[in-house]
Design a protein around this motif. Structure first.
Motif, PDB file in Angstrom:
ATOM      1  N   THR A 201      42.157  37.864  57.775  1.00  0.00           N
ATOM      2  CA  THR A 201      40.692  37.641  57.390  1.00  0.00           C
ATOM      3  C   THR A 201      40.136  38.514  58.266  1.00  0.00           C
ATOM      4  OG1 THR A 201      40.605  35.890  58.729  1.00  0.00           O
ATOM      5  CG2 THR A 201      41.177  35.305  56.589  1.00  0.00           C
ATOM      6  N   GLY A 202      38.579  38.864  57.556  1.00  0.00           N
ATOM      7  CA  GLY A 202      37.562  39.383  58.372  1.00  0.00           C
ATOM      8  C   GLY A 202      36.498  38.531  58.736  1.00  0.00           C
ATOM      9  N   PRO A 203      35.749  38.967  59.697  1.00  0.00           N
ATOM     10  CA  PRO A 203      34.347  38.252  60.073  1.00  0.00           C
ATOM     11  C   PRO A 203      33.493  37.887  59.009  1.00  0.00           C
ATOM     12  CG  PRO A 203      34.416  40.336  61.176  1.00  0.00           C
ATOM     13  CD  PRO A 203      35.745  40.166  60.405  1.00  0.00           C
ATOM     14  N   GLY A 204      32.805  37.149  58.842  1.00  0.00           N
ATOM     15  CA  GLY A 204      31.773  36.763  58.124  1.00  0.00           C
ATOM     16  C   GLY A 204      32.059  36.056  56.537  1.00  0.00           C
ATOM     17  N   THR A 205      31.320  35.384  55.908  1.00  0.00           N
ATOM     18  CA  THR A 205      31.921  34.594  55.032  1.00  0.00           C
ATOM     19  C   THR A 205      31.500  35.502  53.428  1.00  0.00           C
ATOM     20  OG1 THR A 205      29.788  33.476  54.818  1.00  0.00           O
ATOM     21  CG2 THR A 205      31.355  32.260  56.023  1.00  0.00           C
ATOM     22  N   SER A 206      31.989  35.010  52.388  1.00  0.00           N
ATOM     23  CA  SER A 206      31.858  35.512  51.142  1.00  0.00           C
ATOM     24  C   SER A 206      31.601  34.618  50.122  1.00  0.00           C
ATOM     25  CB  SER A 206      32.912  36.611  50.727  1.00  0.00           C
ATOM     26  OG  SER A 206      32.753  36.871  49.538  1.00  0.00           O
TER      27      SER A 206
ATOM     28  N   GLN B 122      46.462  29.048  49.393  1.00  0.00           N
ATOM     29  CA  GLN B 122      47.596  28.113  49.995  1.00  0.00           C
ATOM     30  C   GLN B 122      47.093  27.322  51.040  1.00  0.00           C
ATOM     31  OE1 GLN B 122      50.978  28.668  49.706  1.00  0.00           O
ATOM     32  NE2 GLN B 122      50.572  29.966  47.880  1.00  0.00           N
ATOM     33  N   GLY B 123      46.081  26.708  50.536  1.00  0.00           N
ATOM     34  CA  GLY B 123      45.630  25.487  51.682  1.00  0.00           C
ATOM     35  C   GLY B 123      44.657  25.851  52.893  1.00  0.00           C
ATOM     36  N   TYR B 124      44.394  27.037  53.002  1.00  0.00           N
ATOM     37  CA  TYR B 124      43.506  27.599  53.886  1.00  0.00           C
ATOM     38  C   TYR B 124      42.295  28.008  53.482  1.00  0.00           C
ATOM     39  CZ  TYR B 124      41.760  30.118  57.825  1.00  0.00           C
ATOM     40  OH  TYR B 124      41.065  30.673  58.875  1.00  0.00           O
ATOM     41  N   ASP B 125      41.055  27.489  53.991  1.00  0.00           N
ATOM     42  CA  ASP B 125      39.740  27.775  53.743  1.00  0.00           C
ATOM     43  C   ASP B 125      39.182  28.646  54.285  1.00  0.00           C
ATOM     44  OD1 ASP B 125      37.277  27.984  52.704  1.00  0.00           O
ATOM     45  OD2 ASP B 125      36.623  26.081  52.763  1.00  0.00           O
ATOM     46  N   PRO B 126      39.038  30.153  54.115  1.00  0.00           N
ATOM     47  CA  PRO B 126      38.486  31.053  55.163  1.00  0.00           C
ATOM     48  C   PRO B 126      36.946  30.786  55.523  1.00  0.00           C
ATOM     49  CG  PRO B 126      38.578  32.195  53.099  1.00  0.00           C
ATOM     50  CD  PRO B 126      39.247  30.726  52.935  1.00  0.00           C
ATOM     51  N   THR B 127      36.243  30.057  54.375  1.00  0.00           N
ATOM     52  CA  THR B 127      34.742  30.038  54.691  1.00  0.00           C
ATOM     53  C   THR B 127      34.534  28.969  55.858  1.00  0.00           C
ATOM     54  OG1 THR B 127      34.622  30.733  52.510  1.00  0.00           O
ATOM     55  CG2 THR B 127      32.785  29.540  53.316  1.00  0.00           C
ATOM     56  N   ALA B 128      35.307  28.253  55.806  1.00  0.00           N
ATOM     57  CA  ALA B 128      35.403  26.921  56.832  1.00  0.00           C
ATOM     58  C   ALA B 128      35.425  27.488  58.327  1.00  0.00           C
ATOM     59  CB  ALA B 128      36.199  25.802  56.745  1.00  0.00           C
ATOM     60  N   ALA B 129      36.201  28.492  58.381  1.00  0.00           N
ATOM     61  CA  ALA B 129      36.150  29.169  59.741  1.00  0.00           C
ATOM     62  C   ALA B 129      35.250  30.629  59.943  1.00  0.00           C
ATOM     63  CB  ALA B 129      37.540  29.658  59.884  1.00  0.00           C
ATOM     64  N   GLY B 130      34.261  30.638  58.907  1.00  0.00           N
ATOM     65  CA  GLY B 130      33.388  31.593  58.883  1.00  0.00           C
ATOM     66  C   GLY B 130      33.877  33.019  58.738  1.00  0.00           C
TER      67      GLY B 130
END
Length: 479
Positions: free
Chosen positions: A210-215, A224-232
């Motif tokens: 993942t990269g920094p910043g939301t989309s 696969q059960g992981y939400d990148p947005t929740a981690a920013g």
């Protein structure tokens, strides 16, 4: 423009005079390792191959420096301000040193091709001032890298950090500079530490996907059960892995999540078993095990006391360092210039890599050393290729044939508005004489850019010496 010298030429003399006589835009790469203003005098040990070679690295402000500063102020006011500031902040010795460097760097810029580059080797004594000076000469937009070379493994630092590195300042003449894309091998210790895992595809390291910043698009949606947005953050699909699959003939879907599924299916992604494990990408070492050259050089050791290439020359640099620079910024057949040649390591490296080269040094010892080193390095391959040693000043051939004397005098009288270029006194046309700014014995030609009008008195004072002599002499007489 072709150079006005032959390949494998080494001049003995003042590099300013010789640079002024070189054709414009005829050099592809310049490497210089000038004195560092270290307040030391260097000499090669008696009994070494370089015995007899020595140079002064102590600078004091002289009338000549003052004259140079006056000439720089007329054409390069920003550089003149820098020289003045250095004198106020650091002292007259630094001002003298930078003045010496400034007049030479301006000539080096002129002789570089628009695709050319320059590497200035220095240490912390003056590196910050030299960088500002190079910004003024080449333009800060043409600064490329500050390269750190670890020149020794340890150094006493009782009152501070041990000083173990030199700096190389890399500038280009323009945006169209030559860059070969040179690579270097990974450090074995780095490979062992970072690429510690292995599977059927080879050794790899696990990195975040993942990269920094939301989309707001698909790259911000859970997978696969992981939400990148929740981690920013957002998904960053590894392009290198997709390229590997393409080479294997596997179609690549356009949907981002389908691409992630494909990468996981082929073993490029794994998810740690622990709860909330973040998916990881496997970055493989690859067969070539190389990476682009880096701006910290720690894999080129200094020349130890037993090294075969060591000749005892003060401040001698390793061949491997020069080879890396030349390979990165030139192609075979290109012209390499070292205006502070010393024991000519840059010239030897250029010869070994199939480049043309030219060097300049104050010491006659340089010619002897480069001939000996090339014969020892290349053996029979260098037979009958001895260096062309010159002590004269080259005559430029890149300027149109001069106009006749009387026509030049009228043009110069108009340009100078009747004022003497020395004492600045106004004279009638018949009382001014045509003079060479750079004397003919120093390589100055008859082209209009090298001509000026002087009154009879100033012309007699100047004689066949450079214009800076006249400026300094007139200042002395006025004082």
């Amino acid at each position: 423009m072709p150079p006005n010298w032959v390949n494998r030429t080494l001049w003995t003399g003042d590099n300013l005079d010789i640079l002024r006589g070189m054709n414009s835009e005829c050099v592809d790469l310049i490497y210089l390792d000038p004195p560092f203003n270290s307040n030391q005098d260097y000499a090669a040990p008696v009994g070494s191959e370089a015995a007899g070679a020595a140079f002064k690295d102590t600078w004091t402000l002289s009338d000549l420096d003052v004259a140079w500063m006056g000439l720089i102020a007329d054409e390069q006011p920003a550089i003149a301000d820098l020289l003045d500031t250095a004198g106020r902040v650091h002292g007259k010795g630094m001002q003298s040193y930078l003045t010496m460097m400034a007049v030479r760097l301006l000539e080096m810029r002129r002789v570089l091709k628009t695709t050319g580059s320059i590497y200035l080797h220095c240490d912390p004594t003056a590196s910050h001032y030299l960088k500002a000076l190079l910004d003024g000469v080449f333009g800060r937009q043409h600064f490329r890298n500050e390269i750190i070379w670890k020149r020794t493994f340890s150094h006493g630092g009782a009152d501070g950090w041990g000083s173990v590195h030199d700096t190389l300042l890399f500038y280009s003449r323009s945006e169209r500079f030559r860059w070969t894309g040179l690579t270097q091998e990974y450090d074995p210790a780095y490979v062992a530490a970072k690429y510690s895992k292995e599977d059927d595809r080879g050794r790899y390291q696990a990195i975040v996907m993942t990269g920094p910043g939301t989309s707001q698009g698909p790259s911000g949606q859970p997978w696969q059960g992981y939400d990148p947005t929740a981690a920013g953050r957002h998904w960053a699909v590894p392009r290198a892995a997709l390229a590997t699959l393409r080479r294997e003939g596997i179609p690549i879907p356009t949907d981002l999540h389908a691409r992630l599924d494909l990468l996981m299916e082929h073993g490029f992604i794994y998810i740690p078993q622990k709860a909330g494990g973040v998916p990881r990408f496997k970055r493989y070492l690859g067969d070539d095990r190389v990476l682009p050259v880096q701006d910290v050089i720690a894999d080129v050791p200094p020349i130890n006391s037993q090294a075969k290439e060591r000749i005892g020359y003060p401040t001698q640099k390793p061949l491997a360092l020069l080879e890396r620079i030349i390979q990165a910024s030139s192609d075979p057949g290109d012209m390499v210039l070292d205006p502070f040649a010393g024991c000519a390591t840059a010239c030897v490296a250029a010869e070994d890599l199939g480049r043309q080269w030219v060097g300049i040094d104050l010491s006659e010892k340089a010619v002897e050393l480069v001939n000996r080193r090339l014969q020892e390095t290349m053996g029979t391959l260098f037979h009958n290729r001895l260096v062309t040693a010159r002590t004269d000043i080259p005559r430029r051939t890149d300027i149109d044939a001069p106009k006749n004397y009387r026509q030049n005098k009228h043009i110069l009288y108009g340009e100078q508005e009747g004022y003497c270029a020395g004492c600045r006194t106004h004279f009638e046309f018949r009382h001014l004489e045509v003079d060479h700014v750079i004397p003919q014995r120093k390589g100055g030609g008859d082209h209009i850019e090298n001509l000026q009008l002087l009154c009879a008195s100033c012309n007699r004072i100047k004689g066949d010496r450079p214009q800076e002599y006249l400026v300094a002499r007139l200042a002395e007489l006025a004082g």
